[in-house]
Write an enzyme that holds these catalytic residues in place. Sequence first.
Site, PDB file in Angstrom:
ATOM      1  N   HIS A 198      -3.769 -29.997 -12.466  1.00 55.42           N
ATOM      2  CA  HIS A 198      -4.328 -30.686 -13.620  1.00 55.42           C
ATOM      3  C   HIS A 198      -5.172 -29.745 -14.490  1.00 55.42           C
ATOM      4  CE1 HIS A 198      -5.512 -34.487 -15.521  1.00 55.42           C
ATOM      5  NE2 HIS A 198      -6.681 -33.915 -15.715  1.00 55.42           N
ATOM      6  N   HIS A 245      -3.488 -40.786 -18.057  1.00 56.13           N
ATOM      7  CA  HIS A 245      -4.334 -41.295 -16.975  1.00 56.13           C
ATOM      8  C   HIS A 245      -3.468 -42.138 -16.058  1.00 56.13           C
ATOM      9  CE1 HIS A 245      -8.890 -41.652 -16.272  1.00 56.13           C
ATOM     10  NE2 HIS A 245      -8.504 -40.423 -16.186  1.00 56.13           N
ATOM     11  N   TYR A 289      -2.948 -25.788 -14.890  1.00 54.22           N
ATOM     12  CA  TYR A 289      -1.585 -25.728 -15.446  1.00 54.22           C
ATOM     13  C   TYR A 289      -0.777 -24.648 -14.735  1.00 54.22           C
ATOM     14  CZ  TYR A 289      -3.136 -28.806 -19.195  1.00 54.22           C
ATOM     15  OH  TYR A 289      -3.611 -29.874 -19.898  1.00 54.22           O
TER      16      TYR A 289
END
Lengths: 763, 239, 92, 92
Positions: free
Chosen positions: A49, A95, A52
């Site tokens: 997250h 999300h 990357y």
Amino acid sequence: MKTLQPPYTSEVIAAHGLTDAEYARIEAHLGRAPTWPELGVFSVLWSEHCSYKSSRVHLGRLPTKGPQVIHGPGENAGVVDAGDGLVLVFKMESHNHPSFIEPRQGAATGVGGILRDVFTMGARPIALADALRFGSPDAARMSHLVKGVVHGIGGYGNCVGVPTVTGDVMFDPEYDGNILVNAFALGVARKDGIFLGRAEGIGNPVFYVGSKTGRDGIHGATMASAEFGADSEAKRPTVQVGDPFIEKLLIEACLEVMSTDVLVGIQDMGAAGLTSSSCEMAARSGSGLVLRLDQIPMRETGMTPYELLLSESQERMLMVCRRGEESRLVALVARWGLDVCEVGTVTDTGRYVCTWHGEVVVDVPIGALVDDAPKYNRPMAAPPPMPVLDLDALPVPHVGAAMTEALLSLLARPTIASKRWVYRQYDHMVRTGTVLRPGQGDAAVVRLPETSRGVAISVGCNGRFVALDARRGAAMAVAEAALNVVCVGARPLAVTDCLNFASPERPEVMYSFSEAIDGLAEACLAIDAPIVSGNVSFYNETHKRGILPTPMIGLIGLMDDASRAVGQAFKEAGHEVFLLGKGDFGLGGSEYAALCLGALQGPAPSLDLAAHRLLLDTLLTLHEAGLITSAHDVSEGGLAVCLAEACFEFGVGLVATVPTTGARPDVLLFGEGPSRVVVSTQDGDRLIETCRFAGLACRRLGLTGGDVLSMRLAPAGHSDATTTLFDAPVSRLRDSWAEGFEQALKGARDPASVGPTTQETEP
Amino acid sequence: MTRFAVISFPGSNCDDDCVRVVNEVVGETGYKVRHDERTLDRADVVLLPGGFSFGDYLRCGAIARFSPIMDAVRAFAAAGGPVLGICNGFQILTEAGLLPGVLRRNVGLSFICEDTFVRVEGRQTAFTNGLEPGSVLKLPIAHNEGNYFADDETLNRLEGEGQVVFRYCTERGETGLPGRPAAPNGAARDIAGVSNVRGNIVGLMPHPERCCEPLLGGVHGRQLFDAVLRTIAGDGGPL
Amino acid sequence: MKGRVTVSLRTGVLDVEGKAIGKALTSLGFGGDIDVRVGRVFEIELPESSPEVALSRLKDMAVKLLSNPIMESYRLELVGSAPGAALGTTGT
Amino acid sequence: MKGRVTVSLRTGVLDVEGKAIGKALTSLGFGGDIDVRVGRVFEIELPESSPEVALSRLKDMAVKLLSNPIMESYRLELVGSAPGAALGTTGT
Ligand SMILES: Nc1ncnc2c1ncn2[C@@H]1O[C@H](COP(=O)(O)OP(=O)(O)O)[C@@H](O)[C@H]1O
Ligand SMILES: [Mg+2]
């Protein structure tokens, strides 16, 4: 969470989302084993997250430059020039995992997070959008998830006072175990009022502003990077709770502080909280930081340095203040009733140092955390080709009543049905700038504050086409978003993305990711709209079953006169209706095929980017000449659904005649593909002339009027008898479309009653 | 220039909209007055805007009514000054006891944002002065708690005194169609707005400030602003 | 008979409502830093039965609908009879 | 010490949420026509004092802030001590 001492077991390392090799690198960087809080810091910054690590090698291929770009990827949000000394700041973020676990809070905090990304740059948020993907409505928990997510988005945006002006909702069983909640935010700032997340100026104090820190979301960032499995239950207590009222205060306080000269840099605490915000700020400036963790406002007793560093409590910001201006900063923030306190200092050591009551508990080189984070070129392999739809196996509904039934079923599919149930729960008018509301146009239009100009926004991506052909499908997502923006009369300006994929550790997923990147790049280049911000969300899978690869697109455009924004609905009787463009289309990947077959089959329609660009440019020319009274692109559900949708808002019907091309009527009516638009005009001759001059295919379908929608096949050969494909009162079609969404949620629609079984009802 | 004080609570989010409409559309002077101030700075009209005053996790407006500025609003109203509560502002006025009744959660238990039609009712108030009784306005709502509630005795009294100012209705002005309440939120007797006995304090759930320009899809909201300007000018009305 | 289910946020979960109310109480002069936690009570009419059966029914309702185990815990009571440990249970 | 204020709708005031929950319970198979009333509980940390002082403080909070007499009534309790009439009062 207990404080452990090295040596750490493999389980502890794995629980931090780190491989043994990655752990070895950490020890090599430090020349020793990390302390417990250091292990936590590495685990979040090296998570997929934050780092990357699987996508960085590919993201470089995206076009990110252009004369309009002021700040591209790398900052909290992208910044583009809007003229008149104004800039637009926007970004989209996922999300997904938190929303699957707790839909309401997960979605709410998603909105909160994306808003902070925008106002942390000095921009006043002016619009939100939400792109949602759900599984089959009757899958376990699904209606609960839909309701919770919509409730959460509304609850947050409404209270903060930023209108949610558009969105996109699709349903597909491939999202049963992993829904997508992507939130988009747009803000506006003065060009000289942009703030960056920098920790500069040796000795400058670092301030913490906003809500107190609790144990929320500890390991949230690592959780977002881990796939669901049997143990996802155990990960539950990490749910973060959002407080939109505090966010509203934060927005006002931050914008007020940023209008003075007390700040050097500012950054929100997003995923991985304090750790990532502070490290990223220092990394961007090449400086160092000392943080005194015991000074952090705490909500609970007994919190440890590890917890303080990793907490994802919401509504918190980090500010670097100009030395000597501390009391001004504190006074400005305190006026809004928010906690504000000095927690650290900028240094020149290049090290990230945290102390706890005077004792050093973290001391690591920032380069190791950020720049030297792992970067993988993961193996890729093309997936086996997708099955090809066998048209002969698909019964053709007879023309007439059965075709009407098929259309009614299609209109009631929650992917196609009216999304009023959703956007009625969103305040889409606050800020008195919404010119085209949800449901009115192919893109939303908001007024560019203090001007008469408009900003158009479109979000979306049809994951089915990406699953069939990642490169083409991703390009089609950009093409459609651009077309939506052009339909309302705006010129595409720039793009943000949110790349939702399954596990990057599976070669076929990585392959589709890489292909999608190339597809996005080609399409963005073709329309001159660079990608200025974005987000990658991997591990969208449950028990190894991945979602449809979904590179969600958020595209904004500008128009000179917002009052000329054009909606999608036929305005009144007597306007001529045309189909512009002759993009490829078929039933592969279509909603109609999903309705009838319940399985995804190809091929995806092809996309000709040059032809698409011609369509966009010509449509803009027609807009400029004031020739367009409505414009709606042909997307899910094909031409028949597109025409039906254009009839609904004002209840204006149409008798449309389409040429006999030899194509099956179901393909003709329900086939999907890019680069086609239905427009209405009061001056058909000039429209034809303009299209002919531009070299754009343009076919007259008919004249608006009446209260019936009917489609006919033009006479074939020498006959002058038309064949009626279907013929239905607009009100009947509209009822099915208006109620479909809620009906699907209620599960009232009997799945057996839809689909090609209508074959039998035809005499 | 008529001075419109727009009260700004920390969670107000339509305060800027009200100020902007007054200044840029109505052409008078609009300015914000913070909740923690104690004077209204020579206001001619007071607007309590929409939003979520203090987060409104408890009853909407329950905390806002204790704000320092509310004493000034009370005094202003007692002297006959025109006060308009819009949405959250309406909720605050009821919690503060300046208007009767209370606004409960919508019957559908969800937030509703959409255009509604309301019919001008009752006696002339400071904000309906000059509006044709029975005329229908298209005004948008956006709220979670707009379900007007009071006991029957109070409702009867309000109707008797002409204190029901706006009622939800159909596009053609009908209310009370069998089986089809006009109020989207369950409001008692389709009430969308009420006034005090004197008619200088008005509260309503719809947002007139959101529909004062053709660009935003309607101009009916403008009528309330024009009405209060007539009132201030002494042109009829209750003051 | 009547049952009562009281649902409250689990410790550690941010109580935005409680926080706002605590602040308001402080500003109303009730003292500084007042800790408030907000929960919901459901009073439910139950068919006559033994306390054990009634409580297990209530528990079922709490688990299936009234509480969200991710964030909340619940307390069960039978009303009318003296409440307390004997007739109440708690769970998460 | 701790006080508890329970705020519920006055009898006669339609409880929309309670109705919806009753319906949901029915659809979950708990039987038909279940009467549910929903209220809110506020658990408030109070400074040590006599029960009388604590209760009057709690009452003040309930009246001023936590309830609206137009639609709600409240019940006060001191927690930790045995709840009930002796230490609790109700009001509107
Ligand atoms: N999640 C959402 N939030 C807000 N508005 C939405 C959402 N989903 C869809 N809409 C609105 O509903 C309308 C129809 O959406 P959609 O069916 O995707 O349109 P189209 O057929 O033009 O692709 C659009 O105007 C869009 O703005
Ligand atoms: Mg579309």
